[in-house]
Design an enzyme around this catalytic site. Structure first.
Site, PDB file in Angstrom:
ATOM      1  N   LYS A  85       0.786  -1.229  -0.069  1.00 57.21           N
ATOM      2  CA  LYS A  85      -0.059  -0.057  -0.121  1.00 57.21           C
ATOM      3  C   LYS A  85       0.667   1.342  -0.080  1.00 57.21           C
ATOM      4  O   LYS A  85       1.936   1.237   0.645  1.00 57.21           O
ATOM      5  CB  LYS A  85      -0.870  -0.044   1.215  1.00 57.21           C
ATOM      6  CG  LYS A  85      -1.884   1.052   1.435  1.00 57.21           C
ATOM      7  CD  LYS A  85      -2.734   0.880   2.764  1.00 57.21           C
ATOM      8  CE  LYS A  85      -3.191   2.337   2.909  1.00 57.21           C
ATOM      9  NZ  LYS A  85      -3.718   3.008   1.889  1.00 57.21           N
TER      10      LYS A  85
ATOM     11  N   LYS B 164       7.576   1.217   1.376  1.00 51.96           N
ATOM     12  CA  LYS B 164       8.264   0.370   0.181  1.00 51.96           C
ATOM     13  C   LYS B 164       9.596   1.036  -0.015  1.00 51.96           C
ATOM     14  O   LYS B 164      10.680   0.460  -0.214  1.00 51.96           O
ATOM     15  CB  LYS B 164       7.507   0.296  -1.357  1.00 51.96           C
ATOM     16  CG  LYS B 164       5.967  -0.394  -0.976  1.00 51.96           C
ATOM     17  CD  LYS B 164       5.385  -0.548  -2.207  1.00 51.96           C
ATOM     18  CE  LYS B 164       4.828   0.866  -2.593  1.00 51.96           C
ATOM     19  NZ  LYS B 164       3.915   1.776  -1.351  1.00 51.96           N
TER      20      LYS B 164
ATOM     21  N   ASP C 175      -1.740  -0.328  -4.293  1.00 51.06           N
ATOM     22  CA  ASP C 175      -3.091   0.262  -3.875  1.00 51.06           C
ATOM     23  C   ASP C 175      -4.146  -0.300  -4.813  1.00 51.06           C
ATOM     24  O   ASP C 175      -5.191  -0.608  -4.687  1.00 51.06           O
ATOM     25  CB  ASP C 175      -3.281   1.751  -3.642  1.00 51.06           C
ATOM     26  CG  ASP C 175      -2.686   2.133  -2.619  1.00 51.06           C
ATOM     27  OD1 ASP C 175      -1.583   2.028  -2.480  1.00 51.06           O
ATOM     28  OD2 ASP C 175      -3.367   2.857  -1.875  1.00 51.06           O
TER      29      ASP C 175
ATOM     30  N   LYS D 181       4.441   8.722  -8.005  1.00 53.79           N
ATOM     31  CA  LYS D 181       4.910   9.589  -7.293  1.00 53.79           C
ATOM     32  C   LYS D 181       6.582   9.975  -7.722  1.00 53.79           C
ATOM     33  O   LYS D 181       7.165  10.892  -7.309  1.00 53.79           O
ATOM     34  CB  LYS D 181       5.061   9.278  -5.801  1.00 53.79           C
ATOM     35  CG  LYS D 181       4.044   9.730  -4.788  1.00 53.79           C
ATOM     36  CD  LYS D 181       4.211   9.668  -3.373  1.00 53.79           C
ATOM     37  CE  LYS D 181       4.398   8.062  -2.839  1.00 53.79           C
ATOM     38  NZ  LYS D 181       4.773   8.092  -1.429  1.00 53.79           N
TER      39      LYS D 181
HETATM   40  P1  ADP Z   1       6.019   4.038   0.285  1.00 51.82           P
HETATM   41  O1  ADP Z   1       7.065   4.144  -0.739  1.00 51.82           O
HETATM   42  O2  ADP Z   1       5.501   2.661   0.420  1.00 51.82           O
HETATM   43  O3  ADP Z   1       4.829   5.189  -0.370  1.00 51.82           O
HETATM   44  P2  ADP Z   1       7.754   5.310   1.880  1.00 51.82           P
HETATM   45  O4  ADP Z   1       8.973   4.478   1.891  1.00 51.82           O
HETATM   46  O5  ADP Z   1       7.945   6.557   1.218  1.00 51.82           O
HETATM   47  O6  ADP Z   1       6.515   4.584   1.569  1.00 51.82           O
HETATM   48  O7  ADP Z   1       7.763   5.509   3.450  1.00 51.82           O
HETATM   49  C1  ADP Z   1       6.741   6.444   4.076  1.00 51.82           C
HETATM   50  C2  ADP Z   1       7.090   7.145   5.334  1.00 51.82           C
HETATM   51  O8  ADP Z   1       7.315   5.929   6.369  1.00 51.82           O
HETATM   52  C3  ADP Z   1       8.452   7.623   5.046  1.00 51.82           C
HETATM   53  O9  ADP Z   1       8.437   8.970   5.968  1.00 51.82           O
HETATM   54  C4  ADP Z   1       9.436   6.739   5.677  1.00 51.82           C
HETATM   55  O10 ADP Z   1      10.339   7.285   6.285  1.00 51.82           O
HETATM   56  C5  ADP Z   1       8.491   6.048   6.758  1.00 51.82           C
HETATM   57  N1  ADP Z   1       8.949   4.624   7.369  1.00 51.82           N
HETATM   58  C6  ADP Z   1       8.993   3.636   6.591  1.00 51.82           C
HETATM   59  N2  ADP Z   1       9.529   2.545   7.255  1.00 51.82           N
HETATM   60  C7  ADP Z   1       9.599   2.928   8.476  1.00 51.82           C
HETATM   61  C8  ADP Z   1      10.160   2.464   9.593  1.00 51.82           C
HETATM   62  N3  ADP Z   1      10.512   1.001   9.952  1.00 51.82           N
HETATM   63  N4  ADP Z   1      10.185   2.915  10.837  1.00 51.82           N
HETATM   64  C9  ADP Z   1       9.954   4.314  10.684  1.00 51.82           C
HETATM   65  N5  ADP Z   1       9.347   4.986   9.748  1.00 51.82           N
HETATM   66  C10 ADP Z   1       9.345   4.329   8.486  1.00 51.82           C
HETATM   67 MG    MG Z   2       7.347   4.934  -2.570  1.00 57.02          MG
END
Ligand code: ADP
Ligand code: MG
Length: 251
Positions: free
Chosen positions: A9, A14, A126, A40
Protein backbone atom coordinates in the site's frame (compact mmCIF):
# COMPACT_ATOMS: atom_id res chain seq x y z
CA UNK A 1 20.02 -11.41 -13.25
CA UNK A 2 17.68 -11.72 -10.26
CA UNK A 3 14.50 -9.66 -10.52
CA UNK A 4 12.50 -8.86 -7.41
CA UNK A 5 9.31 -6.81 -7.16
CA UNK A 6 8.17 -5.16 -3.94
CA UNK A 7 4.50 -4.32 -3.61
CA UNK A 8 2.43 -2.73 -0.85
CA UNK A 9 0.00 0.00 0.00
CA UNK A 10 1.09 3.61 -0.56
CA UNK A 11 2.96 4.98 2.45
CA UNK A 12 3.74 1.57 3.94
CA UNK A 13 7.48 2.06 3.48
CA UNK A 14 8.28 0.39 0.15
CA UNK A 15 10.66 2.99 -1.25
CA UNK A 16 12.55 3.41 2.02
CA UNK A 17 12.84 -0.35 2.47
CA UNK A 18 13.76 -1.09 -1.15
CA UNK A 19 16.42 1.66 -1.16
CA UNK A 20 18.00 0.25 2.01
CA UNK A 21 17.86 -3.27 0.54
CA UNK A 22 19.47 -1.95 -2.67
CA UNK A 23 22.36 -0.45 -0.75
CA UNK A 24 22.72 -3.56 1.43
CA UNK A 25 22.99 -5.69 -1.72
CA UNK A 26 25.71 -3.46 -3.16
CA UNK A 27 27.55 -4.15 0.12
CA UNK A 28 27.47 -7.84 -0.91
CA UNK A 29 29.25 -6.88 -4.12
CA UNK A 30 26.14 -6.96 -6.32
CA UNK A 31 25.30 -4.50 -9.07
CA UNK A 32 21.79 -3.27 -8.37
CA UNK A 33 19.16 -1.46 -10.43
CA UNK A 34 16.14 0.06 -8.67
CA UNK A 35 13.08 0.92 -10.75
CA UNK A 36 10.38 3.04 -9.11
CA UNK A 37 6.96 2.02 -10.49
CA UNK A 38 4.90 4.58 -8.63
CA UNK A 39 3.51 7.79 -10.16
CA UNK A 40 5.04 9.62 -7.15
CA UNK A 41 8.45 9.02 -8.79
CA UNK A 42 10.29 9.27 -5.45
CA UNK A 43 11.43 5.66 -5.11
CA UNK A 44 15.13 6.34 -5.50
CA UNK A 45 15.26 9.79 -3.85
CA UNK A 46 17.27 8.56 -0.84
CA UNK A 47 19.93 7.05 -3.09
CA UNK A 48 20.40 9.90 -5.54
CA UNK A 49 22.04 12.53 -3.27
CA UNK A 50 20.25 15.30 -5.13
CA UNK A 51 20.99 14.00 -8.65
CA UNK A 52 17.97 15.03 -10.73
CA UNK A 53 16.27 12.16 -12.51
CA UNK A 54 13.57 12.71 -15.15
CA UNK A 55 10.85 10.04 -14.94
CA UNK A 56 10.62 7.91 -18.08
CA UNK A 57 7.03 8.98 -18.76
CA UNK A 58 8.08 12.66 -18.73
CA UNK A 59 10.67 11.82 -21.38
CA UNK A 60 8.04 9.97 -23.42
CA UNK A 61 5.67 12.95 -23.19
CA UNK A 62 8.29 15.24 -24.75
CA UNK A 63 7.71 13.32 -27.99
CA UNK A 64 11.37 13.66 -28.94
CA UNK A 65 13.92 10.85 -29.03
CA UNK A 66 15.82 10.33 -25.78
CA UNK A 67 18.77 8.21 -24.73
CA UNK A 68 19.12 5.52 -22.09
CA UNK A 69 21.34 7.80 -19.99
CA UNK A 70 18.50 10.31 -19.69
CA UNK A 71 16.40 7.63 -17.96
CA UNK A 72 19.11 6.75 -15.46
CA UNK A 73 20.95 8.25 -12.54
CA UNK A 74 23.80 6.41 -10.81
CA UNK A 75 23.17 6.74 -7.09
CA UNK A 76 24.95 5.78 -3.91
CA UNK A 77 26.64 2.37 -4.02
CA UNK A 78 26.44 2.77 -7.81
CA UNK A 79 22.78 1.76 -7.67
CA UNK A 80 21.29 2.32 -11.13
CA UNK A 81 18.21 4.44 -10.43
CA UNK A 82 15.13 4.70 -12.68
CA UNK A 83 11.70 6.27 -12.08
CA UNK A 84 8.79 5.26 -14.30
CA UNK A 85 6.72 8.30 -13.30
CA UNK A 86 3.03 8.79 -14.02
CA UNK A 87 0.53 10.49 -16.30
CA UNK A 88 -0.53 14.11 -16.02
CA UNK A 89 -2.94 14.16 -13.04
CA UNK A 90 -6.51 13.76 -14.25
CA UNK A 91 -5.64 12.26 -17.59
CA UNK A 92 -4.21 8.95 -18.66
CA UNK A 93 -3.75 5.72 -16.77
CA UNK A 94 -0.94 5.23 -14.24
CA UNK A 95 -0.87 1.49 -14.81
CA UNK A 96 -0.53 1.96 -18.55
CA UNK A 97 2.35 4.31 -17.73
CA UNK A 98 4.25 1.55 -15.95
CA UNK A 99 3.95 -0.66 -19.04
CA UNK A 100 5.24 2.15 -21.26
CA UNK A 101 8.17 2.87 -18.93
CA UNK A 102 9.24 -0.78 -18.66
CA UNK A 103 8.92 -1.16 -22.45
CA UNK A 104 11.14 1.90 -22.94
CA UNK A 105 13.82 0.49 -20.64
CA UNK A 106 13.84 -2.76 -22.59
CA UNK A 107 13.79 -1.00 -25.97
CA UNK A 108 16.79 1.12 -24.94
CA UNK A 109 18.68 -2.03 -23.87
CA UNK A 110 18.92 -0.98 -20.21
CA UNK A 111 19.42 -4.52 -18.89
CA UNK A 112 21.99 -5.48 -21.53
CA UNK A 113 23.99 -2.29 -21.24
CA UNK A 114 24.08 -1.89 -17.43
CA UNK A 115 24.13 -5.63 -16.64
CA UNK A 116 22.62 -5.47 -13.17
CA UNK A 117 22.93 -8.60 -10.98
CA UNK A 118 19.72 -7.64 -9.24
CA UNK A 119 16.76 -5.54 -10.42
CA UNK A 120 14.38 -4.23 -7.76
CA UNK A 121 10.92 -3.00 -8.81
CA UNK A 122 9.26 -0.73 -6.23
CA UNK A 123 5.55 -0.93 -7.10
CA UNK A 124 2.54 0.86 -5.68
CA UNK A 125 -0.01 -1.79 -4.73
CA UNK A 126 -3.14 0.19 -3.90
CA UNK A 127 -4.57 -0.76 -7.28
CA UNK A 128 -3.53 -3.99 -8.95
CA UNK A 129 -4.80 -3.24 -12.45
CA UNK A 130 -3.14 -4.68 -15.54
CA UNK A 131 -0.51 -1.95 -15.56
CA UNK A 132 0.53 -2.20 -11.94
CA UNK A 133 0.60 -5.99 -12.21
CA UNK A 134 3.02 -5.72 -15.17
CA UNK A 135 6.14 -6.33 -13.04
CA UNK A 136 4.53 -9.65 -11.93
CA UNK A 137 4.08 -10.72 -15.56
CA UNK A 138 5.90 -11.20 -18.82
CA UNK A 139 9.22 -12.21 -17.28
CA UNK A 140 9.78 -8.97 -15.39
CA UNK A 141 10.10 -10.27 -11.83
CA UNK A 142 11.08 -13.70 -10.51
CA UNK A 143 9.74 -13.12 -7.03
CA UNK A 144 7.24 -10.70 -5.50
CA UNK A 145 7.54 -9.52 -1.92
CA UNK A 146 4.61 -7.79 -0.26
CA UNK A 147 5.21 -5.19 2.42
CA UNK A 148 2.59 -4.70 5.07
CA UNK A 149 2.06 -3.54 8.61
CA UNK A 150 -0.68 -4.91 10.84
CA UNK A 151 -3.01 -2.04 9.92
CA UNK A 152 -6.22 -3.23 8.31
CA UNK A 153 -5.92 -1.08 5.17
CA UNK A 154 -2.39 -2.31 4.60
CA UNK A 155 -3.39 -5.96 5.11
CA UNK A 156 -6.32 -5.46 2.73
CA UNK A 157 -4.01 -4.12 0.00
CA UNK A 158 -1.49 -6.91 0.67
CA UNK A 159 -4.20 -9.56 0.29
CA UNK A 160 -5.33 -8.02 -3.02
CA UNK A 161 -1.79 -8.11 -4.35
CA UNK A 162 -1.33 -11.74 -3.27
CA UNK A 163 -4.64 -12.62 -4.95
CA UNK A 164 -3.57 -10.97 -8.21
CA UNK A 165 -0.38 -13.00 -8.08
CA UNK A 166 -2.35 -16.20 -7.50
CA UNK A 167 -4.23 -15.53 -10.74
CA UNK A 168 -0.98 -15.54 -12.71
CA UNK A 169 0.48 -18.71 -11.17
CA UNK A 170 -0.67 -21.17 -13.79
CA UNK A 171 1.03 -19.10 -16.48
CA UNK A 172 4.40 -19.50 -14.79
CA UNK A 173 4.86 -15.83 -13.90
CA UNK A 174 6.50 -14.38 -10.78
CA UNK A 175 6.10 -16.34 -7.56
CA UNK A 176 5.27 -14.92 -4.17
CA UNK A 177 8.58 -14.63 -2.30
CA UNK A 178 6.83 -13.78 0.95
CA UNK A 179 5.63 -10.96 3.13
CA UNK A 180 7.75 -8.26 4.74
CA UNK A 181 6.39 -6.91 8.01
CA UNK A 182 7.13 -3.19 8.40
CA UNK A 183 5.78 -2.57 11.89
CA UNK A 184 3.48 0.27 12.83
CA UNK A 185 3.12 -1.12 16.35
CA UNK A 186 -0.58 -1.90 16.17
CA UNK A 187 -2.10 -4.57 18.44
CA UNK A 188 -1.36 -8.21 17.58
CA UNK A 189 0.60 -7.00 14.57
CA UNK A 190 2.89 -10.00 14.11
CA UNK A 191 0.00 -12.45 14.54
CA UNK A 192 -2.19 -10.62 12.00
CA UNK A 193 0.50 -10.62 9.34
CA UNK A 194 1.45 -14.24 10.09
CA UNK A 195 -2.19 -15.18 9.55
CA UNK A 196 -2.24 -13.28 6.24
CA UNK A 197 0.89 -15.07 5.07
CA UNK A 198 -0.56 -18.46 6.08
CA UNK A 199 -3.75 -17.68 4.09
CA UNK A 200 -1.55 -17.53 0.99
CA UNK A 201 0.56 -20.56 1.98
CA UNK A 202 3.50 -18.21 2.45
CA UNK A 203 5.54 -16.72 5.30
CA UNK A 204 7.06 -13.55 6.68
CA UNK A 205 10.55 -13.46 5.13
CA UNK A 206 11.69 -10.50 7.16
CA UNK A 207 10.48 -7.87 9.55
CA UNK A 208 11.45 -4.34 10.46
CA UNK A 209 10.87 -2.38 13.63
CA UNK A 210 9.36 1.08 13.55
CA UNK A 211 12.29 3.38 14.22
CA UNK A 212 12.81 7.14 14.34
CA UNK A 213 16.14 6.47 12.70
CA UNK A 214 14.32 5.85 9.40
CA UNK A 215 12.72 9.30 9.41
CA UNK A 216 15.89 10.93 10.80
CA UNK A 217 17.83 9.47 7.85
CA UNK A 218 15.06 10.62 5.49
CA UNK A 219 15.46 14.19 6.84
CA UNK A 220 19.09 13.95 5.78
CA UNK A 221 17.99 12.71 2.35
CA UNK A 222 19.65 9.36 3.01
CA UNK A 223 19.01 5.71 3.64
CA UNK A 224 19.56 4.33 7.15
CA UNK A 225 22.46 2.29 5.78
CA UNK A 226 24.15 5.45 4.62
CA UNK A 227 23.28 7.77 7.53
CA UNK A 228 23.58 5.29 10.42
CA UNK A 229 25.53 2.29 9.06
CA UNK A 230 26.36 0.89 12.50
CA UNK A 231 22.82 1.06 13.90
CA UNK A 232 20.59 -1.90 14.74
CA UNK A 233 18.14 -0.64 12.11
CA UNK A 234 20.82 -0.78 9.41
CA UNK A 235 21.48 -4.37 10.47
CA UNK A 236 17.76 -5.18 10.17
CA UNK A 237 17.86 -4.00 6.55
CA UNK A 238 20.99 -6.06 5.85
CA UNK A 239 19.37 -9.18 7.30
CA UNK A 240 16.25 -8.51 5.20
CA UNK A 241 18.32 -8.01 2.04
CA UNK A 242 20.01 -11.37 2.64
CA UNK A 243 16.67 -13.06 3.24
CA UNK A 244 15.10 -11.80 0.00
CA UNK A 245 18.11 -12.84 -2.07
CA UNK A 246 18.20 -16.28 -0.44
CA UNK A 247 14.51 -16.69 -1.23
CA UNK A 248 15.58 -16.35 -4.82
CA UNK A 249 18.21 -19.02 -5.06
CA UNK A 250 17.54 -20.62 -7.41
CA UNK A 251 15.27 -18.18 -9.20
P1 ADP B 1 5.93 4.03 0.15
O1 ADP B 1 7.08 3.99 -0.79
O2 ADP B 1 5.37 2.67 0.45
O3 ADP B 1 4.85 4.99 -0.26
P2 ADP B 1 7.83 5.34 1.91
O4 ADP B 1 9.00 4.43 1.78
O5 ADP B 1 7.85 6.62 1.18
O6 ADP B 1 6.47 4.56 1.56
O7 ADP B 1 7.63 5.57 3.47
C1 ADP B 1 6.60 6.39 4.01
C2 ADP B 1 7.10 7.00 5.31
O8 ADP B 1 7.26 5.98 6.30
C3 ADP B 1 8.44 7.69 5.17
O9 ADP B 1 8.41 8.90 5.89
C4 ADP B 1 9.42 6.71 5.81
O10 ADP B 1 10.54 7.34 6.36
C5 ADP B 1 8.55 6.07 6.89
N1 ADP B 1 8.98 4.72 7.29
C6 ADP B 1 9.11 3.64 6.48
N2 ADP B 1 9.52 2.56 7.18
C7 ADP B 1 9.67 2.96 8.46
C8 ADP B 1 10.09 2.32 9.69
N3 ADP B 1 10.43 1.03 9.73
N4 ADP B 1 10.14 3.08 10.81
C9 ADP B 1 9.78 4.39 10.79
N5 ADP B 1 9.39 5.05 9.69
C10 ADP B 1 9.32 4.35 8.54
MG1 MG C 1 7.28 4.95 -2.62
Amino acid sequence: MIKLAFYGKGGIGKSTTVSNIALALTGQGLRVMQIGCDPKADSTALLRSGCVLTPVLDLVRRKAPFSLDEMICIGEGNVICVEAGGPTPGSGCAGRGIITALDQLKAHGAYDIYHPDVVLYDVLGDVVCGGFSMPMRGGYADRVFILTSGENMSIHAAANIAMALDHFQERGYAKLGGFILNRRNVKNEDEKVQELAADFRSRIVGSLHRSDMVTDAEELGKTVLSAFPNSEMAEEYRVLAKAVIEECSPC
